[in-house]
Write a protein that holds these residues in place. Structure first.
Motif, PDB file in Angstrom:
ATOM      1  N   MET A 114       0.750   4.300   0.927  1.00 52.96           N
ATOM      2  CA  MET A 114       0.812   5.094   2.156  1.00 52.96           C
ATOM      3  C   MET A 114       1.561   4.343   3.251  1.00 52.96           C
ATOM      4  O   MET A 114       2.354   4.935   4.000  1.00 52.96           O
ATOM      5  CB  MET A 114      -0.599   5.457   2.622  1.00 52.96           C
TER       6      MET A 114
ATOM      7  N   ARG B 268      -6.294  -3.667   3.700  1.00 57.21           N
ATOM      8  CA  ARG B 268      -6.099  -2.647   2.660  1.00 57.21           C
ATOM      9  C   ARG B 268      -6.109  -3.271   1.270  1.00 57.21           C
ATOM     10  O   ARG B 268      -6.653  -2.682   0.323  1.00 57.21           O
ATOM     11  CB  ARG B 268      -4.787  -1.906   2.909  1.00 57.21           C
TER      12      ARG B 268
ATOM     13  N   ASP C 217       0.866  -1.160   0.000  1.00 53.54           N
ATOM     14  CA  ASP C 217       0.000   0.000   0.000  1.00 53.54           C
ATOM     15  C   ASP C 217       0.913   1.223   0.000  1.00 53.54           C
ATOM     16  O   ASP C 217       1.794   1.346   0.858  1.00 53.54           O
ATOM     17  CB  ASP C 217      -0.881  -0.002   1.252  1.00 53.54           C
TER      18      ASP C 217
END
Length: 277
Positions: free
Chosen positions: A181, A237, A179
């Motif tokens: 982030m 996620r 992911d």
């Protein structure tokens, strides 16, 4: 969610099946079996660990026909040479991968020249060039009895060539490594963050979702999400990002580092839920 029960018998009428010994930065190996043989894609584990993981799937090194190598990074090639010598197995890899490391004497080396397809006992193996920070990396598509199994991990960008080749698979093992982030705020040093998230690194959840949105998924019985980072990603996620493009796929499996995933059996005009029982 793992796939079929470990060590399950091949169902009558099954032409091809796939399982994983483990998937992640600490070691990778994927097992493909068909009516006339079985091969291991990569071996990032010691011989002892590989044998234990094969046993969990009802197999041993003596059941293998060959080893295929995608590239020279340690989590994919660590145990290849030792396993090949222990069980007298031929090894297939590109010249770039071979020349990147000293593997010692191999029982039989077959160099994959110019990404040309080849056959192993009725199974067609199509090597596919991918953008990854290795000498001459390859991913693979396997065809047998009208079925197509795609294995696609360890690439930083989905090139037009990759997108073209991986259409119309019956099963697909696809990387969703990180992911963005979590990677940006994670523990990796800046140089490693840049490598992983760059065009020659690994696919993010969003890149995997975009790829799935662009390919023909109408034949897809199984989708396996693989090579999920334990530090820069989470199942939650990955699932959230991929859900809009996976809702129409009969079975979606998330591979893990310690257990990989169990046997998934492919057959024409079959119910995947029945085949993985």
């Amino acid at each position: 969610m793992l796939g079929a029960a470990n060590g399950a018998n091949v169902n009558e009428g099954t032409f091809m099946r796939v399982a994983s010994l483990g998937s992640g930065s600490r070691g990778n190996a994927t097992l493909v079996e068909w009516s006339d043989g079985a091969l291991l894609i990569d071996c990032g584990f010691s011989v002892k660990e590989t044998s234990a993981r094969l046993q969990r799937l009802g197999k041993s090194g003596s059941d293998l026909t060959a080893i295929l190598v995608t590239h020279e990074h340690a989590d994919h090639i660590k145990g290849v040479a030792a396993l090949a010598r222990r069980f007298d197995l031929p090894v297939y890899m590109t010249p770039g991968t071979f020349h990147s490391r000293d593997l010692g004497k191999l029982p039989a080396l077959h160099l994959i020249e110019a990404y040309q397809s080849f056959t192993l006992g009725g199974l067609t193996v199509e090597p596919v060039a991918v953008p990854h920070d290795a000498r001459e990396p390859a991913q693979f598509i396997f065809s047998c009895a009208g079925l197509r199994l795609g294995v696609l991990t360890d690439l930083g960008t989905v090139s037009p060539h990759v997108e073209d080749r991986y259409q119309n698979c019956d099963a697909l093992v696809l990387e969703a490594n990180h992911d963005p982030m979590m990677l940006a705020g994670g523990p990796y040093p800046p140089s490693l963050k840049s490598r992983v998230g760059g065009p020659w690194g690994h696919l993010s959840n969003q890149q995997a979702a975009g790829f799935l949105a662009r390919i023909d998924r109408s034949r897809l019985q199984y989708l396996v999400i693989a090579h999920i980072s334990q530090k820069n990603n989470s199942l939650e996620r990955a699932r959230e990002t991929l859900l809009p493009v996976t809702a129409d796929i009969p079975e979606v499996i998330y591979a893990c580092q310690d257990e990989g995933f169990g046997w998934l059996s492919l057959a024409p005009e079959s119910n995947p839920a029945e085949l993985s029982a």
